[in-house]
Design a protein around this motif. Structure first.
Motif, short mmCIF file in Angstrom:
data_model
loop_
_atom_site.label_atom_id
_atom_site.label_comp_id
_atom_site.label_asym_id
_atom_site.label_seq_id
_atom_site.Cartn_x
_atom_site.Cartn_y
_atom_site.Cartn_z
N GLU A 83 7.55 7.10 -7.01
CA GLU A 83 6.56 6.38 -7.81
C GLU A 83 6.78 4.87 -7.77
OE1 GLU A 83 5.59 8.06 -11.58
OE2 GLU A 83 5.86 10.10 -10.85
N LYS A 84 7.47 4.39 -6.74
CA LYS A 84 7.54 2.95 -6.50
C LYS A 84 6.22 2.43 -5.95
CE LYS A 84 12.52 3.02 -5.71
NZ LYS A 84 13.60 2.94 -4.72
N VAL A 85 5.35 3.36 -5.56
CA VAL A 85 3.98 2.99 -5.18
C VAL A 85 3.01 3.72 -6.09
CG1 VAL A 85 4.58 2.58 -2.77
CG2 VAL A 85 3.74 4.82 -3.46
N GLN A 86 1.84 3.13 -6.27
CA GLN A 86 0.78 3.74 -7.05
C GLN A 86 -0.45 3.88 -6.16
OE1 GLN A 86 2.13 0.53 -8.53
NE2 GLN A 86 3.83 1.95 -8.93
N PHE A 87 -1.07 5.04 -6.23
CA PHE A 87 -2.27 5.30 -5.43
C PHE A 87 -3.52 4.89 -6.20
CE2 PHE A 87 0.92 8.50 -4.22
CZ PHE A 87 1.10 8.15 -2.90
N TYR A 88 -4.51 4.43 -5.46
CA TYR A 88 -5.79 4.10 -6.10
C TYR A 88 -6.93 4.39 -5.12
CZ TYR A 88 -5.69 -0.29 -3.39
OH TYR A 88 -5.65 -1.21 -2.38
N ILE A 89 -8.12 4.61 -5.67
CA ILE A 89 -9.31 4.88 -4.85
C ILE A 89 -9.88 3.54 -4.40
CG2 ILE A 89 -11.64 5.83 -4.84
CD1 ILE A 89 -10.61 7.86 -6.96
N SER A 90 -9.95 3.33 -3.10
CA SER A 90 -10.40 2.05 -2.55
C SER A 90 -11.90 2.03 -2.25
CB SER A 90 -9.61 1.71 -1.28
OG SER A 90 -9.67 2.76 -0.35
N GLN A 91 -12.47 3.18 -1.91
CA GLN A 91 -13.91 3.29 -1.64
C GLN A 91 -14.38 4.69 -2.03
OE1 GLN A 91 -13.93 2.19 2.65
NE2 GLN A 91 -15.59 0.81 2.08
N LYS A 191 -0.41 0.61 -3.70
CA LYS A 191 0.17 -0.70 -3.97
C LYS A 191 1.58 -0.48 -4.51
CE LYS A 191 -2.19 -0.84 -8.45
NZ LYS A 191 -3.14 -1.58 -9.31
N GLY A 192 2.42 -1.50 -4.36
CA GLY A 192 3.81 -1.37 -4.79
C GLY A 192 4.76 -1.59 -3.64
N GLU A 193 5.89 -0.89 -3.68
CA GLU A 193 6.94 -1.05 -2.68
C GLU A 193 7.21 0.27 -1.96
OE1 GLU A 193 10.34 -2.62 -4.73
OE2 GLU A 193 9.63 -4.67 -4.52
N PRO A 194 6.57 0.52 -0.81
CA PRO A 194 6.87 1.71 -0.02
C PRO A 194 8.34 1.76 0.39
CG PRO A 194 4.90 0.65 0.79
CD PRO A 194 5.51 -0.28 -0.20
N LYS A 195 8.87 0.59 0.73
CA LYS A 195 10.29 0.46 1.04
C LYS A 195 10.86 -0.67 0.19
CE LYS A 195 11.45 3.39 4.37
NZ LYS A 195 12.61 4.29 4.28
N LEU A 204 8.72 -3.58 2.26
CA LEU A 204 7.29 -3.92 2.20
C LEU A 204 6.85 -3.93 0.75
CD1 LEU A 204 4.57 -4.41 3.66
CD2 LEU A 204 4.26 -1.93 3.68
N ASN A 205 6.12 -4.94 0.36
CA ASN A 205 5.55 -5.03 -0.99
C ASN A 205 4.08 -5.35 -0.87
OD1 ASN A 205 4.93 -5.45 -3.64
ND2 ASN A 205 6.59 -6.88 -4.08
#
Length: 206
Positions: A83-91, A191-195, A204-205
């Motif tokens: 959960e260092k990244v958060q998913f969101y709907i882009s389209q 968005k967030g930090e995959p690594k 990556l941020n």
């Protein structure tokens, strides 16, 4: 012995399916009416809404939250992404397939996960395997299975969500039913930090 063997599926492509979220009839009618106003035409002859941010409508907030819940299930619970990244709907947009209309083979670029919520219709979504076991050879087969088939047909029904990695090619065959096929498609990014910083050059941020 010739009959003493095992076959293992290596690197399967996971497709997530969830049923049960039905739209109120008034909301459904409003969505269809607004989405079909001056639609665009695709290569297969079917129509796509002009609005590519359909789920930003206030009256679709419950549907958007329901879809996001399953996107999180897919990413966190199945793929085990942290959960260092958060998913969101882009389209998000609507597709309309009248009788005789198809949706061309494609994949979704600039997207991580993609998905479809089904509003109406029966024609399945079909996924196509990009890497063939037989390379460029074709054979007559005694029977089809998940290893020798090029296409996989996924049945649909009202209220069903189908999620898949955006790199997976898919299409919809010609609608042979009198009922119009209507779906709401969406792309997802993160968005967030995959690594994290501890990973040095792969940090990556977004």
């Amino acid at each position: 012995m010739a009959d003493d063997f095992e076959v293992h599926g290596v690197f399967p492509m996971p497709v997530y399916v969830s049923d049960g979220f039905l739209l109120d009839e008034k909301i459904k009618d409003k969505l269809i009416k607004e989405s079909f106003d001056k639609p665009l035409t695709n290569l297969g002859g079917n129509k796509t809404s002009n609005n590519h941010f359909i789920l930003e409508q206030d009256y679709l907030l419950d549907l958007k939250n329901h879809i996001l819940k399953h996107i999180n299930n897919y990413g966190y619970k199945f793929f085990k992404i942290t959960e260092k990244v958060q998913f969101y709907i882009s389209q998000s947009w609507c597709n309309f397939n009248a009788k005789g209309e198809a949706h061309h083979l494609h994949k979704h670029s600039n997207s991580f996960f993609s998905g479809v919520y089904y509003i109406k219709g029966d024609t399945p979504i079909t996924f196509r395997k990009d890497v063939e076991a037989f390379q460029n050879f074709e054979f007559e087969l005694n029977e089809s299975n998940s290893f020798n088939s090029r296409d996989c047909h996924m049945p649909i029904k009202e209220g069903r969500i189908v999620l898949f990695p955006s790199v997976l090619s898919h299409f919809v065959e010609e609608n042979s039913f009198d009922t119009q096929r209507i779906s709401l498609s969406f792309n997802c990014f993160f968005k967030g930090e995959p690594k994290t910083k501890e990973n040095n050059l792969s940090y990556l941020n977004i």
